[in-house]
Design a protein around this motif. Structure first.
Motif, PDB file in Angstrom:
ATOM      1  N   GLU A   7      16.904  76.643  61.345  1.00  0.00           N
ATOM      2  CA  GLU A   7      17.113  76.485  62.777  1.00  0.00           C
ATOM      3  C   GLU A   7      15.951  77.088  63.566  1.00  0.00           C
ATOM      4  OE1 GLU A   7      20.610  76.807  66.070  1.00  0.00           O
ATOM      5  OE2 GLU A   7      20.792  78.087  64.310  1.00  0.00           O
TER       6      GLU A   7
ATOM      7  N   ILE B 241      23.702  80.918  54.740  1.00  0.00           N
ATOM      8  CA  ILE B 241      23.637  81.259  56.161  1.00  0.00           C
ATOM      9  C   ILE B 241      22.210  81.662  56.535  1.00  0.00           C
ATOM     10  CG2 ILE B 241      24.380  82.949  57.898  1.00  0.00           C
ATOM     11  CD1 ILE B 241      27.152  82.912  56.509  1.00  0.00           C
TER      12      ILE B 241
ATOM     13  N   SER C  39      20.016  78.619  56.585  1.00  0.00           N
ATOM     14  CA  SER C  39      20.351  77.803  57.760  1.00  0.00           C
ATOM     15  C   SER C  39      19.711  78.378  59.012  1.00  0.00           C
ATOM     16  CB  SER C  39      21.874  77.731  57.942  1.00  0.00           C
ATOM     17  OG  SER C  39      22.481  77.067  56.862  1.00  0.00           O
TER      18      SER C  39
ATOM     19  N   GLU D  83      28.834  73.599  54.319  1.00  0.00           N
ATOM     20  CA  GLU D  83      29.987  73.628  55.218  1.00  0.00           C
ATOM     21  C   GLU D  83      30.450  75.067  55.440  1.00  0.00           C
ATOM     22  OE1 GLU D  83      32.522  71.972  57.874  1.00  0.00           O
ATOM     23  OE2 GLU D  83      30.903  70.980  56.809  1.00  0.00           O
TER      24      GLU D  83
ATOM     25  N   ARG E 105      21.074  69.330  66.309  1.00  0.00           N
ATOM     26  CA  ARG E 105      22.440  69.757  66.646  1.00  0.00           C
ATOM     27  C   ARG E 105      23.238  68.626  67.294  1.00  0.00           C
ATOM     28  NH1 ARG E 105      19.766  74.399  67.589  1.00  0.00           N
ATOM     29  NH2 ARG E 105      19.528  74.011  69.817  1.00  0.00           N
TER      30      ARG E 105
ATOM     31  N   SER F 172      28.647  77.696  55.572  1.00  0.00           N
ATOM     32  CA  SER F 172      27.754  78.440  56.459  1.00  0.00           C
ATOM     33  C   SER F 172      28.032  78.088  57.920  1.00  0.00           C
ATOM     34  CB  SER F 172      26.280  78.186  56.115  1.00  0.00           C
ATOM     35  OG  SER F 172      25.915  76.858  56.355  1.00  0.00           O
ATOM     36  N   ARG F 173      28.736  76.999  58.144  1.00  0.00           N
ATOM     37  CA  ARG F 173      29.153  76.604  59.484  1.00  0.00           C
ATOM     38  C   ARG F 173      30.517  77.186  59.826  1.00  0.00           C
ATOM     39  NH1 ARG F 173      32.557  73.298  61.757  1.00  0.00           N
ATOM     40  NH2 ARG F 173      33.207  72.292  59.849  1.00  0.00           N
ATOM     41  N   ASP F 174      31.406  77.168  58.842  1.00  0.00           N
ATOM     42  CA  ASP F 174      32.795  77.551  59.082  1.00  0.00           C
ATOM     43  C   ASP F 174      33.342  78.281  57.860  1.00  0.00           C
ATOM     44  OD1 ASP F 174      35.494  77.711  59.694  1.00  0.00           O
ATOM     45  OD2 ASP F 174      35.839  75.549  59.574  1.00  0.00           O
TER      46      ASP F 174
ATOM     47  N   HIS G 266      23.195  73.418  59.372  1.00  0.00           N
ATOM     48  CA  HIS G 266      23.833  74.210  58.333  1.00  0.00           C
ATOM     49  C   HIS G 266      23.544  73.618  56.964  1.00  0.00           C
ATOM     50  CE1 HIS G 266      26.031  76.164  61.522  1.00  0.00           C
ATOM     51  NE2 HIS G 266      26.336  74.969  61.996  1.00  0.00           N
TER      52      HIS G 266
ATOM     53  N   GLY H 210      25.206  70.353  64.134  1.00  0.00           N
ATOM     54  CA  GLY H 210      24.784  71.711  63.807  1.00  0.00           C
ATOM     55  C   GLY H 210      23.674  71.699  62.790  1.00  0.00           C
TER      56      GLY H 210
END
Length: 146
Positions: A119, A112, A115, A91, A81, A93-95, A88, A86
């Motif tokens: 994580e 998502i 990801s 992109e 991170r 799945s982040r925003d 992800h 981050g």
């Protein structure tokens, strides 16, 4: 997701600092010799690690760099991170505003989900784990929990 060299090398540098944690600062040249990362690249990598409070530096003739984080608390997820911004796969799945199709996309939820799984895996491995045995990566978090 492909990790950048900065992230892989940051992990290598942090592991080296953890393995040599005798309160003696390690110079960039020493880190370079033991990790194979150039001194110039080490200095670039250390900037975000210092900003995050994972590494501290000591000036002077006996100066260098020290691990400022507890290896038992510092996870690979945290390192990723810090260095990548981050964890992800995509992109979107982040925003969700990154793509105009986000609300109707049939694949976004899959990215998502993947990801989050990635994580979870990265959060399950600490720097202390790597200090003990790098083969920890071969087993899943569920296997390690018993």
């Amino acid at each position: 997701m492909k990790l950048s060299a900065r992230t892989r090398y940051a992990t290598r540098l942090l592991l080296d600092l953890a393995l040599h944690d005798d309160n003696t600062p390690r110079r960039a040249s020493m880190l370079s010799q033991s990790t194979g990362v150039t001194v110039q690249f080490i200095e670039q990598i250390l900037k975000p690690l210092k900003k995050e409070g994972l590494v501290t530096s000591v000036r002077g003739a006996a100066g260098g760099h020290l691990l400022a984080a507890d290896p038992q608390e510092l996870t690979l997820g945290h390192i990723v991170r810090v260095m990548e911004g981050g964890i992800h796969m995509t992109e979107c799945s982040r925003d969700e505003t990154a793509c105009e199709r986000a609300h109707q996309c049939r694949t976004r939820q899959v990215w998502i989900r993947i990801s989050r799984a990635m994580e979870q895996e990265l959060e399950a491995i600490t720097l202390s784990d790597l200090m003990q045995d790098a083969s920890i990566i071969a087993s899943s978090p569920a296997d390690r929990r018993g």
